[in-house]
Design a protein around this motif. Structure first.
Motif, PDB file in Angstrom:
ATOM      1  N   ILE A  52       0.855  -1.191   0.000  1.00  0.00           N
ATOM      2  CA  ILE A  52       0.000   0.000   0.000  1.00  0.00           C
ATOM      3  C   ILE A  52       0.889   1.238   0.000  1.00  0.00           C
ATOM      4  O   ILE A  52       1.738   1.406   0.885  1.00  0.00           O
ATOM      5  CB  ILE A  52      -0.940  -0.006   1.216  1.00  0.00           C
ATOM      6  N   GLY A  53       0.694   2.104  -0.967  1.00  0.00           N
ATOM      7  CA  GLY A  53       1.538   3.276  -1.127  1.00  0.00           C
ATOM      8  C   GLY A  53       1.135   4.413  -0.203  1.00  0.00           C
ATOM      9  O   GLY A  53       0.062   4.987  -0.353  1.00  0.00           O
ATOM     10  N   GLY A  54       2.000   4.740   0.749  1.00  0.00           N
ATOM     11  CA  GLY A  54       1.744   5.855   1.655  1.00  0.00           C
ATOM     12  C   GLY A  54       1.752   5.427   3.107  1.00  0.00           C
ATOM     13  O   GLY A  54       1.995   4.260   3.437  1.00  0.00           O
ATOM     14  N   GLY A  55       1.495   6.386   4.007  1.00  0.00           N
ATOM     15  CA  GLY A  55       1.495   6.086   5.434  1.00  0.00           C
ATOM     16  C   GLY A  55       2.908   5.825   5.936  1.00  0.00           C
ATOM     17  O   GLY A  55       3.852   6.543   5.604  1.00  0.00           O
ATOM     18  N   ILE A  56       3.069   4.742   6.716  1.00  0.00           N
ATOM     19  CA  ILE A  56       4.385   4.351   7.220  1.00  0.00           C
ATOM     20  C   ILE A  56       4.579   2.857   6.964  1.00  0.00           C
ATOM     21  O   ILE A  56       4.315   2.018   7.842  1.00  0.00           O
ATOM     22  CB  ILE A  56       4.539   4.661   8.723  1.00  0.00           C
ATOM     23  N   PRO A  57       5.025   2.474   5.773  1.00  0.00           N
ATOM     24  CA  PRO A  57       5.289   1.064   5.501  1.00  0.00           C
ATOM     25  C   PRO A  57       6.496   0.561   6.299  1.00  0.00           C
ATOM     26  O   PRO A  57       7.432   1.316   6.590  1.00  0.00           O
ATOM     27  CB  PRO A  57       5.587   1.042   3.997  1.00  0.00           C
ATOM     28  N   VAL A  58       6.476  -0.732   6.635  1.00  0.00           N
ATOM     29  CA  VAL A  58       7.575  -1.389   7.331  1.00  0.00           C
ATOM     30  C   VAL A  58       8.392  -2.177   6.308  1.00  0.00           C
ATOM     31  O   VAL A  58       7.860  -3.074   5.647  1.00  0.00           O
ATOM     32  CB  VAL A  58       7.050  -2.344   8.424  1.00  0.00           C
ATOM     33  N   CYS A  59       9.672  -1.834   6.184  1.00  0.00           N
ATOM     34  CA  CYS A  59      10.556  -2.525   5.237  1.00  0.00           C
ATOM     35  C   CYS A  59      11.459  -3.485   5.998  1.00  0.00           C
ATOM     36  O   CYS A  59      12.293  -3.059   6.798  1.00  0.00           O
ATOM     37  CB  CYS A  59      11.403  -1.509   4.473  1.00  0.00           C
ATOM     38  N   PHE A  60      11.308  -4.762   5.763  1.00  0.00           N
ATOM     39  CA  PHE A  60      12.106  -5.817   6.388  1.00  0.00           C
ATOM     40  C   PHE A  60      11.972  -7.043   5.487  1.00  0.00           C
ATOM     41  O   PHE A  60      10.884  -7.334   4.993  1.00  0.00           O
ATOM     42  CB  PHE A  60      11.546  -6.141   7.786  1.00  0.00           C
ATOM     43  N   GLN A  61      13.015  -7.702   5.258  1.00  0.00           N
ATOM     44  CA  GLN A  61      14.372  -7.853   5.670  1.00  0.00           C
ATOM     45  C   GLN A  61      15.341  -7.118   4.768  1.00  0.00           C
ATOM     46  O   GLN A  61      16.547  -7.246   4.899  1.00  0.00           O
ATOM     47  CB  GLN A  61      14.739  -9.329   5.625  1.00  0.00           C
ATOM     48  N   GLN A  62      14.796  -6.313   3.893  1.00  0.00           N
ATOM     49  CA  GLN A  62      15.633  -5.631   2.925  1.00  0.00           C
ATOM     50  C   GLN A  62      15.043  -4.262   2.649  1.00  0.00           C
ATOM     51  O   GLN A  62      13.839  -4.120   2.482  1.00  0.00           O
ATOM     52  CB  GLN A  62      15.706  -6.449   1.621  1.00  0.00           C
ATOM     53  N   PHE A  63      15.918  -3.261   2.620  1.00  0.00           N
ATOM     54  CA  PHE A  63      15.480  -1.917   2.231  1.00  0.00           C
ATOM     55  C   PHE A  63      15.805  -1.690   0.766  1.00  0.00           C
ATOM     56  O   PHE A  63      16.912  -1.969   0.312  1.00  0.00           O
ATOM     57  CB  PHE A  63      16.165  -0.861   3.091  1.00  0.00           C
ATOM     58  N   GLY A  64      14.830  -1.178   0.030  1.00  0.00           N
ATOM     59  CA  GLY A  64      15.039  -0.909  -1.387  1.00  0.00           C
ATOM     60  C   GLY A  64      15.365  -2.178  -2.150  1.00  0.00           C
ATOM     61  O   GLY A  64      14.825  -3.252  -1.896  1.00  0.00           O
ATOM     62  N   ASN A  65      16.296  -2.039  -3.089  1.00  0.00           N
ATOM     63  CA  ASN A  65      16.717  -3.196  -3.887  1.00  0.00           C
ATOM     64  C   ASN A  65      18.153  -3.584  -3.557  1.00  0.00           C
ATOM     65  O   ASN A  65      18.878  -4.118  -4.397  1.00  0.00           O
ATOM     66  CB  ASN A  65      16.577  -2.884  -5.383  1.00  0.00           C
ATOM     67  N   LEU A  66      18.549  -3.318  -2.313  1.00  0.00           N
ATOM     68  CA  LEU A  66      19.924  -3.623  -1.890  1.00  0.00           C
ATOM     69  C   LEU A  66      20.037  -5.084  -1.442  1.00  0.00           C
ATOM     70  O   LEU A  66      20.322  -5.381  -0.286  1.00  0.00           O
ATOM     71  CB  LEU A  66      20.349  -2.682  -0.752  1.00  0.00           C
ATOM     72  N   GLY A  67      19.765  -5.986  -2.354  1.00  0.00           N
ATOM     73  CA  GLY A  67      19.817  -7.410  -2.055  1.00  0.00           C
ATOM     74  C   GLY A  67      19.069  -8.194  -3.108  1.00  0.00           C
ATOM     75  O   GLY A  67      18.616  -7.650  -4.118  1.00  0.00           O
ATOM     76  N   SER A  68      18.896  -9.479  -2.864  1.00  0.00           N
ATOM     77  CA  SER A  68      18.289 -10.368  -3.851  1.00  0.00           C
ATOM     78  C   SER A  68      16.791 -10.569  -3.649  1.00  0.00           C
ATOM     79  O   SER A  68      16.139 -11.229  -4.452  1.00  0.00           O
ATOM     80  CB  SER A  68      18.989 -11.738  -3.807  1.00  0.00           C
ATOM     81  N   LEU A  69      16.244 -10.007  -2.561  1.00  0.00           N
ATOM     82  CA  LEU A  69      14.829 -10.189  -2.264  1.00  0.00           C
ATOM     83  C   LEU A  69      13.978  -9.169  -3.009  1.00  0.00           C
ATOM     84  O   LEU A  69      14.490  -8.256  -3.659  1.00  0.00           O
ATOM     85  CB  LEU A  69      14.605 -10.070  -0.758  1.00  0.00           C
ATOM     86  N   GLU A  70      12.647  -9.313  -2.886  1.00  0.00           N
ATOM     87  CA  GLU A  70      11.776  -8.330  -3.496  1.00  0.00           C
ATOM     88  C   GLU A  70      12.004  -6.964  -2.859  1.00  0.00           C
ATOM     89  O   GLU A  70      12.434  -6.855  -1.714  1.00  0.00           O
ATOM     90  CB  GLU A  70      10.306  -8.750  -3.334  1.00  0.00           C
ATOM     91  N   ARG A  71      11.729  -5.917  -3.586  1.00  0.00           N
ATOM     92  CA  ARG A  71      11.990  -4.557  -3.138  1.00  0.00           C
ATOM     93  C   ARG A  71      11.330  -4.289  -1.785  1.00  0.00           C
ATOM     94  O   ARG A  71      10.151  -4.530  -1.607  1.00  0.00           O
ATOM     95  CB  ARG A  71      11.484  -3.555  -4.182  1.00  0.00           C
ATOM     96  N   HIS A  72      12.101  -3.818  -0.835  1.00  0.00           N
ATOM     97  CA  HIS A  72      11.659  -3.477   0.526  1.00  0.00           C
ATOM     98  C   HIS A  72      11.214  -4.692   1.337  1.00  0.00           C
ATOM     99  O   HIS A  72      10.579  -4.538   2.379  1.00  0.00           O
ATOM    100  CB  HIS A  72      10.543  -2.429   0.499  1.00  0.00           C
ATOM    101  N   GLY A  73      11.545  -5.905   0.895  1.00  0.00           N
ATOM    102  CA  GLY A  73      11.224  -7.086   1.695  1.00  0.00           C
ATOM    103  C   GLY A  73       9.755  -7.448   1.661  1.00  0.00           C
ATOM    104  O   GLY A  73       8.964  -6.847   0.934  1.00  0.00           O
ATOM    105  N   PHE A  74       9.382  -8.450   2.479  1.00  0.00           N
ATOM    106  CA  PHE A  74       8.000  -8.938   2.400  1.00  0.00           C
ATOM    107  C   PHE A  74       7.141  -8.591   3.613  1.00  0.00           C
ATOM    108  O   PHE A  74       5.958  -8.927   3.643  1.00  0.00           O
ATOM    109  CB  PHE A  74       7.959 -10.456   2.147  1.00  0.00           C
ATOM    110  N   ALA A  75       7.681  -7.933   4.632  1.00  0.00           N
ATOM    111  CA  ALA A  75       6.879  -7.633   5.828  1.00  0.00           C
ATOM    112  C   ALA A  75       5.681  -6.755   5.501  1.00  0.00           C
ATOM    113  O   ALA A  75       4.621  -6.879   6.119  1.00  0.00           O
ATOM    114  CB  ALA A  75       7.748  -6.957   6.894  1.00  0.00           C
ATOM    115  N   ARG A  76       5.822  -5.857   4.532  1.00  0.00           N
ATOM    116  CA  ARG A  76       4.726  -4.937   4.191  1.00  0.00           C
ATOM    117  C   ARG A  76       3.638  -5.603   3.361  1.00  0.00           C
ATOM    118  O   ARG A  76       2.609  -4.984   3.079  1.00  0.00           O
ATOM    119  CB  ARG A  76       5.289  -3.716   3.453  1.00  0.00           C
TER     120      ARG A  76
END
Length: 240
Positions: A60-84
């Motif tokens: 969901i775009g906006g508010g205060i999303p929680v990014c975990f286990q990865q911020f942005g695309n700094l890794g091999s996971l989906e962008r901003h991780g899957f917690a959100r």
């Protein structure tokens, strides 16, 4: 205090936090995401995109999303991780934290699942306490490693703040810091200005930010003060 949970037309359960001064906040179990924060004058302080898709598995775009286990695309996971993109639960046994007294708060928890382990084979518990008080919203996160080996991760709370004309906004507290400019292929620069102002598109990640920064909205005569604790190496993402 007893929790006030409602189910809106979008079908996503949300918790309503209220304060005697008239301020309020709304927290979705989906993503553990704060999607509204209003002051005592009932003015919305968070920005929600008009194009936001309120339907899993979309973030969901906006508010205060929680990014975990990865911020942005700094890794091999989906962008901003899957917690959100996950449905969190109410935490009935939260980690020891200072009492909230009569403040309105909610404790949430997200645990790794068998499906998660297929893409990120690490076992964890992610806890989040959200507390509302007069003119203040506090988010406290805790990550517990329930695996039998150490792992690394990145974490972020992305604050989408509601402001007036962006040309009337300035950010103080980031002067002299290094930043990565995403509009220049993540090239590293050092901030030279006394305060950040906006006259065009900006997409930067400031490194090793201080414990406090201020966002000053001259048109609305409003100042947001963002404070962090326990994250000494944390950065700030700035975009407009």
């Amino acid at each position: 205090m007893p929790l006030n949970m409602v189910h809106d037309a979008d079908g996503l359960p949300r918790i309503l936090l209220t304060d005697p001064t008239g301020s309020s906040a709304e927290v979705l179990l989906y993503g553990g995401q704060v999607v509204s924060w209003k002051n005592e004058r009932r003015e919305e302080l968070l920005f929600m995109s008009s194009k936001a898709i309120w339907k899993p598995p979309k973030a969901i775009g906006g508010g205060i999303p929680v990014c975990f286990q990865q911020f942005g695309n700094l890794g091999s996971l989906e962008r901003h991780g899957f917690a959100r993109n996950k449905l969190w639960s109410l935490d009935n046994d939260p980690s020891p934290l200072p009492p909230t007294n009569n403040q309105s708060s909610v404790d949430l928890i997200l645990k790794s699942t068998e499906e998660d382990l297929k893409t990120w084979p690490k076992s964890f518990e992610l806890r989040l306490r959200i507390t509302l008080s007069a003119s203040k919203l506090t988010l406290i996160s805790r990550v517990r490693n329930t695996d039998n080996r150490p792992f690394s991760f990145t974490f972020a709370l992305r604050n989408y703040l509601s402001v007036s004309d962006i040309s009337e906004v300035r950010v103080e507290g980031l002067e002299t810091l290094d930043y990565l400019d995403n509009l220049m292929h993540r090239e590293r620069f050092t901030e030279q200005a006394d305060a950040i102002t906006f006259d065009g598109e900006v997409d930067r990640v400031y490194l090793s930010t201080p414990s406090k920064i201020a966002i000053i909205d001259h048109e609305k005569k409003r100042t947001f003060v963002l404070r962090k604790d326990g994250m000494p190496d944390a950065g700030s993402k700035m975009f407009s």
